[in-house]
Design an enzyme around this catalytic site. Structure first.
Site, mmCIF file in Angstrom:
data_model
loop_
_atom_site.group_PDB
_atom_site.id
_atom_site.type_symbol
_atom_site.label_atom_id
_atom_site.label_comp_id
_atom_site.label_asym_id
_atom_site.label_seq_id
_atom_site.Cartn_x
_atom_site.Cartn_y
_atom_site.Cartn_z
ATOM 1 N N ARG A 138 24.482 -9.981 -52.882
ATOM 2 C CA ARG A 138 24.802 -10.211 -51.462
ATOM 3 C C ARG A 138 25.084 -11.679 -51.156
ATOM 4 N NH1 ARG A 138 24.219 -6.962 -47.148
ATOM 5 N NH2 ARG A 138 23.740 -4.840 -47.744
ATOM 6 N N GLU B 42 34.416 -3.095 -24.073
ATOM 7 C CA GLU B 42 34.390 -4.067 -25.176
ATOM 8 C C GLU B 42 35.647 -4.914 -25.155
ATOM 9 O OE1 GLU B 42 33.309 -2.705 -29.118
ATOM 10 O OE2 GLU B 42 32.381 -0.914 -28.290
ATOM 11 N N ASN C 105 29.136 -11.615 -32.259
ATOM 12 C CA ASN C 105 29.345 -10.204 -32.595
ATOM 13 C C ASN C 105 29.422 -9.391 -31.311
ATOM 14 O OD1 ASN C 105 29.407 -7.791 -34.221
ATOM 15 N ND2 ASN C 105 27.257 -7.454 -33.711
ATOM 16 N N HIS D 298 28.595 -5.533 -29.941
ATOM 17 C CA HIS D 298 27.822 -4.354 -30.351
ATOM 18 C C HIS D 298 27.919 -3.305 -29.243
ATOM 19 C CE1 HIS D 298 24.741 -2.071 -32.399
ATOM 20 N NE2 HIS D 298 24.153 -1.901 -31.224
ATOM 21 N N MET E 23 31.328 -4.228 -40.617
ATOM 22 C CA MET E 23 30.185 -3.370 -40.915
ATOM 23 C C MET E 23 29.397 -3.848 -42.133
ATOM 24 S SD MET E 23 30.603 -1.469 -38.384
ATOM 25 C CE MET E 23 29.556 -0.032 -38.533
ATOM 26 N N ARG E 24 29.091 -5.129 -42.154
ATOM 27 C CA ARG E 24 28.293 -5.686 -43.255
ATOM 28 C C ARG E 24 27.195 -6.532 -42.662
ATOM 29 N NH1 ARG E 24 27.989 -4.866 -48.402
ATOM 30 N NH2 ARG E 24 27.495 -7.052 -48.727
ATOM 31 N N GLY F 256 40.020 -2.081 -35.855
ATOM 32 C CA GLY F 256 40.404 -3.414 -35.375
ATOM 33 C C GLY F 256 40.867 -3.467 -33.934
ATOM 34 N N SER F 257 40.441 -2.480 -33.110
ATOM 35 C CA SER F 257 40.935 -2.498 -31.724
ATOM 36 C C SER F 257 40.383 -3.698 -30.945
ATOM 37 C CB SER F 257 40.615 -1.187 -31.007
ATOM 38 O OG SER F 257 39.246 -1.057 -30.758
ATOM 39 N N ASN F 258 39.194 -4.162 -31.270
ATOM 40 C CA ASN F 258 38.678 -5.372 -30.603
ATOM 41 C C ASN F 258 39.493 -6.595 -30.998
ATOM 42 O OD1 ASN F 258 36.170 -5.111 -28.808
ATOM 43 N ND2 ASN F 258 35.720 -3.682 -30.473
ATOM 44 N N ASP G 114 21.826 -7.249 -35.137
ATOM 45 C CA ASP G 114 22.059 -7.051 -33.701
ATOM 46 C C ASP G 114 20.942 -7.665 -32.851
ATOM 47 O OD1 ASP G 114 24.367 -5.557 -34.391
ATOM 48 O OD2 ASP G 114 23.153 -3.753 -34.634
ATOM 49 N N SER H 39 27.498 -5.327 -25.735
ATOM 50 C CA SER H 39 26.892 -6.660 -25.661
ATOM 51 C C SER H 39 27.607 -7.600 -26.611
ATOM 52 C CB SER H 39 25.417 -6.602 -26.111
ATOM 53 O OG SER H 39 24.715 -5.556 -25.477
HETATM 54 C C1 GRF Z 1 33.218 -1.250 -31.891
HETATM 55 O O1 GRF Z 1 32.612 -0.263 -31.102
HETATM 56 C C2 GRF Z 1 32.272 -2.399 -32.118
HETATM 57 O O2 GRF Z 1 31.464 -2.684 -31.036
HETATM 58 C C3 GRF Z 1 31.432 -1.874 -33.267
HETATM 59 O O3 GRF Z 1 32.333 -1.195 -34.087
HETATM 60 C C4 GRF Z 1 33.445 -0.746 -33.313
HETATM 61 C C5 GRF Z 1 34.654 -1.367 -33.930
HETATM 62 O O4 GRF Z 1 35.836 -0.924 -33.348
HETATM 63 N N1 GRF Z 1 30.691 -2.927 -33.896
HETATM 64 P P1 GRF Z 1 37.200 -1.652 -33.635
HETATM 65 O O5 GRF Z 1 37.348 -1.767 -35.160
HETATM 66 O O6 GRF Z 1 37.182 -3.001 -32.991
HETATM 67 O O7 GRF Z 1 38.245 -0.751 -33.063
#
Ligand code: GRF
Length: 209
Positions: A64, A173, A106, A108, A89-90, A11-13, A144, A135
Site C-alpha cells: 500500500r 454533489e 473528498n 462523500h 475508491m481507495r 467520474g460525474s463529479n 471519511d 459532504s
Molecule cells: C459519488 O457518489 C461520490 O460521492 C462517491 O462515489 C460516487 C462517485 O460518482 N464517493 P462519480 O464517479 O463522481 O460519478
C-alpha cells in the site's frame, strides 16, 4: 490555480467540476485526472477534453505504501493547488494524507459523520433517516473522518429506493464540490491544526450549501 482529480469510475463529479471551470465559476483548471482503474469511464471524458490522464493500477502493487508513493509523485509532477478525490475508491495512508494535508478534499454521499464507508444510501434507508445528503471534507487517514467543510441536504421520500436517493444526492454533489473547491482556492476555507477555518474563524459546525 490547478486541480488534480482522482477517480475510480464514472467520474460525474469530475465532469461537474470541469463544467464549473469552463463556466468560470470555479476559477481553476483540471490539469490531471488520475485513476486506479484502467476502465474508469471518466478517463475517456478527460481525454476527450484534452486533460492529461494517468492510470496507476493498485493491482500492480503488493504494498500500500508503495502505491501511495507512486500516486503522490504522479500528483506532485503537476504541483496542483488542490487534489480532489471524486469517487476514488481507495483508502489512502497516513503518509499520503499528511503530505497533502490541507489541500486534499473528498466528497462523500452522506451527511457525515453519519454513514461513513460504503452503501450510504442503503444505510440511510435502513435506518429510516428523514434527511440524507453529501459532504465535502478534508482527507485524513481516518476513512471519511476528516474535518467536514460543507454539506448539502436532501429529504428522504416515502417509498424511496437506494437508486432514487442516490440520484437525488448526486445532483447535490455536483453543485457542492466545485463551490467548496472555489472557497478553498480563494483561501476563505482553510485547514488549520486539524480543523476547518472559515474566514479566519474555526468552523464549529459544517456549512450547509
Ligand atoms: C459519488 O457518489 C461520490 O460521492 C462517491 O462515489 C460516487 C462517485 O460518482 N464517493 P462519480 O464517479 O463522481 O460519478
Amino acid at each position: 490555480m490547478t486541480l488534480t482529480v482522482l477517480i475510480s469510475g464514472r467520474g460525474s463529479n469530475m465532469v461537474a467540476i470541469h463544467n464549473a471551470c469552463e463556466r468560470g465559476e470555479l476559477q481553476a483548471r483540471i490539469t490531471h485526472v488520475i485513476s486506479n482503474n484502467t476502465s474508469a469511464a471518466g478517463l475517456d471524458y478527460a481525454q476527450q477534453h484534452g486533460i492529461k490522464t494517468t492510470v496507476i493500477d493498485h493491482r500492480e502493487f503488493t504494498d500500500r505504501d508503495r502505491y501511495d508513493l507512486s500516486l503522490q509523485s504522479a500528483i506532485e509532477e503537476g504541483a496542483p493547488s488542490l487534489v480532489l478525490l471524486a469517487g476514488f475508491m481507495r483508502r489512502l495512508g497516513a503518509g499520503f494524507t499528511r503530505h497533502f494535508e490541507g489541500r486534499l478534499l473528498n466528497i462523500h454521499p452522506s451527511l457525515l459523520p453519519r454513514h461513513p464507508g460504503l452503501n450510504t444510501h442503503e444505510k440511510a434507508l435502513q435506518q429510516t433517516d428523514a434527511w440524507h445528503g453529501c459532504s465535502v471534507h478534508y482527507v485524513t487517514p481516518v476513512l471519511d473522518g476528516g474535518p467536514i467543510i460543507a454539506r448539502s441536504v436532501v429529504p428522504v421520500h416515502h417509498g424511496d429506493n437506494a437508486e432514487a436517493l442516490a440520484n437525488r444526492v448526486l445532483a447535490k454533489e455536483h453543485a457542492l464540490y466545485w463551490r467548496v473547491a472555489q472557497m478553498a482556492l480563494e483561501g476563505n476555507v482553510r485547514w488549520r491544526d486539524g480543523h476547518v477555518e472559515y474566514y479566519g474563524n474555526r468552523l464549529v459546525y459544517p456549512l450547509t450549501l
